[in-house]
Design a protein around this motif. Structure first.
Motif, PDB file in Angstrom:
ATOM      1  N   ALA A  46       1.035  -1.249  -0.055  1.00 34.47           N
ATOM      2  CA  ALA A  46       0.447   0.201   0.406  1.00 34.47           C
ATOM      3  C   ALA A  46       1.185   0.832  -0.262  1.00 34.47           C
ATOM      4  O   ALA A  46       1.950   1.424   0.468  1.00 34.47           O
ATOM      5  N   ARG A  47       0.254   2.446  -0.716  1.00 32.29           N
ATOM      6  CA  ARG A  47       0.829   4.171  -0.946  1.00 32.29           C
ATOM      7  C   ARG A  47      -0.234   4.588  -0.072  1.00 32.29           C
ATOM      8  O   ARG A  47       0.685   5.933  -0.798  1.00 32.29           O
ATOM      9  N   ALA A  48      -0.986   4.027   0.197  1.00 34.20           N
ATOM     10  CA  ALA A  48      -1.731   5.191   0.809  1.00 34.20           C
ATOM     11  C   ALA A  48      -2.605   4.634   1.459  1.00 34.20           C
ATOM     12  O   ALA A  48      -3.391   3.435   0.760  1.00 34.20           O
ATOM     13  N   ILE A  98      -5.404   9.182   4.633  1.00 36.75           N
ATOM     14  CA  ILE A  98      -6.821  10.179   4.531  1.00 36.75           C
ATOM     15  C   ILE A  98      -7.853   9.640   4.980  1.00 36.75           C
ATOM     16  O   ILE A  98      -8.125   8.825   4.568  1.00 36.75           O
ATOM     17  N   CYS A  99      -8.480  10.943   5.632  1.00 35.33           N
ATOM     18  CA  CYS A  99      -9.465  10.262   6.350  1.00 35.33           C
ATOM     19  C   CYS A  99     -11.011  10.699   5.528  1.00 35.33           C
ATOM     20  O   CYS A  99     -10.699  12.129   5.188  1.00 35.33           O
ATOM     21  N   ALA A 100     -11.890  10.812   5.116  1.00 33.33           N
ATOM     22  CA  ALA A 100     -12.905  11.301   4.615  1.00 33.33           C
ATOM     23  C   ALA A 100     -14.346  11.031   5.845  1.00 33.33           C
ATOM     24  O   ALA A 100     -14.838   9.913   6.402  1.00 33.33           O
ATOM     25  N   GLU A 188     -14.965  12.542  -3.800  1.00 34.67           N
ATOM     26  CA  GLU A 188     -13.231  13.565  -3.644  1.00 34.67           C
ATOM     27  C   GLU A 188     -11.884  13.042  -3.093  1.00 34.67           C
ATOM     28  O   GLU A 188     -10.992  12.897  -3.237  1.00 34.67           O
ATOM     29  N   ALA A 189     -12.985  12.274  -2.206  1.00 32.95           N
ATOM     30  CA  ALA A 189     -11.096  11.327  -1.167  1.00 32.95           C
ATOM     31  C   ALA A 189     -10.756  10.670  -1.753  1.00 32.95           C
ATOM     32  O   ALA A 189      -9.671  10.393  -2.258  1.00 32.95           O
ATOM     33  N   ARG A 190     -11.768   9.735  -2.807  1.00 29.29           N
ATOM     34  CA  ARG A 190     -10.493   8.023  -3.293  1.00 29.29           C
ATOM     35  C   ARG A 190     -10.129   9.077  -4.519  1.00 29.29           C
ATOM     36  O   ARG A 190      -8.893   9.019  -4.779  1.00 29.29           O
ATOM     37  N   LYS A 195      -4.723   9.751  -6.494  1.00 31.30           N
ATOM     38  CA  LYS A 195      -3.270  10.656  -6.399  1.00 31.30           C
ATOM     39  C   LYS A 195      -2.299  11.060  -5.804  1.00 31.30           C
ATOM     40  O   LYS A 195      -1.231  10.601  -6.652  1.00 31.30           O
ATOM     41  N   LEU A 196      -1.988  10.504  -4.611  1.00 32.31           N
ATOM     42  CA  LEU A 196      -1.261  10.459  -3.169  1.00 32.31           C
ATOM     43  C   LEU A 196      -0.952   8.613  -2.920  1.00 32.31           C
ATOM     44  O   LEU A 196       0.767   8.605  -3.424  1.00 32.31           O
ATOM     45  N   ALA A 197      -1.288   7.697  -3.952  1.00 34.03           N
ATOM     46  CA  ALA A 197      -1.358   6.535  -4.240  1.00 34.03           C
ATOM     47  C   ALA A 197      -0.476   5.918  -4.639  1.00 34.03           C
ATOM     48  O   ALA A 197       0.814   5.056  -5.278  1.00 34.03           O
TER      49      ALA A 197
END
Length: 257
Positions: A46-48, A98-100, A188-190, A195-197
């Motif tokens: 996992a990268r995010a 990231i927390c949604a 938006e969270a996904r 993007k970060l992953a």
């Protein structure tokens, strides 16, 4: 691994954790804290990591029916052995978190949300530290996180008055990354998580570490930490790809190495 209180899904480099006790607004028993911590202990490729809640709430706090608050030993043991280690795992994760927040984020649920690198909340969500209303004190690292995020006056207001802070106000205060419409929250969270992953994971890890050093250390130590981190990041495959992509005038394709 089989989990009983959370749902874990993997989509390429992105791992999603869904708190899965909707009938209790995802109130967190010690077992849930343990399971969250286990995911972060072994992230694999996992990268995010994206965290959210099932149903109408993010997390309504610790599950008081599963935790003894009537004795010093009970609360101390639950925090020391279950809740605090889980929060610490998130804060120290080497990948972006990231927390949604899709509803109430109260007590340790508020701590969980604020431990993320990016907290994005729907407009109906709110953040609450209501411990004072039952004669208790905020825990789960919330004192540390709130004071640093919004300053002494606002942190004192939240914790001593036990006020709900709506998502729009939380964004205005700088408590969270972004407030969005409820209907678009997960999209938006996904998108942000994806993007970060797919970003430069080595660089992200050192940015996180250096932000922590900046909050807790003096400038000379931070300068040294930045120099050391730059040497490591500069030797990564992603840095080489980023440099070549810049020269080629194309978008970099990062692999996280």
């Amino acid at each position: 691994m089989t989990y009983e209180t959370i749902r874990v899904e993997t989509d390429g480099p992105l791992t999603t954790i869904t708190l899965n006790r909707p009938e209790r607004l995802n109130a967190m028993p010690p077992q849930m804290a343990n399971e969250i911590g286990q995911v972060f202990y072994d992230l694999g490729d996992a990268r995010a990591v994206l965290i959210t809640g099932e149903g109408k709430g993010f997390c309504s706090g610790a599950d008081l029916s599963a935790r003894s608050t009537g004795s010093k030993g009970g609360s101390h043991e639950a925090l020391s052995n279950h809740y605090n280690p889980a929060i610490n795992q998130i804060l120290r994760a080497k990948v972006p978190v990231i927390c949604a927040v899709n509803g109430p984020a109260a007590g340790v649920g508020c701590s969980l949300a604020l431990a993320a690198d990016f907290t994005i909340a729907g407009k109906s969500a709110y953040f609450l530290q209501a411990f004072v209303n039952i004669g208790l004190v905020p825990d789960g690292g919330s004192t540390w996180m709130l004071a640093r995020a919004i300053g002494r006056a606002r942190a004192t207001r939240m914790m001593m008055l036990g006020e709900k802070i709506g998502a729009e106000q939380a964004e205005d205060w700088g408590l969270i990354y972004k407030c969005v419409d409820d209907a678009t929250l997960m999209d938006e969270a996904r998108a942000l998580a994806a993007k970060l992953a797919n970003g430069p994971t080595v660089a992200y890890a050192h940015i996180k570490r250096n932000i922590g050093a900046a909050l807790d250390g003096a400038l000379p130590q931070v300068l040294q930490a930045e120099a050391e981190a730059q040497a490591i990041a500069g030797a990564s495959d992603d840095a080489k790809e980023g440099g070549q992509a810049f020269l080629d005038k194309r978008k970099a394709k990062f692999t996280g190495k």
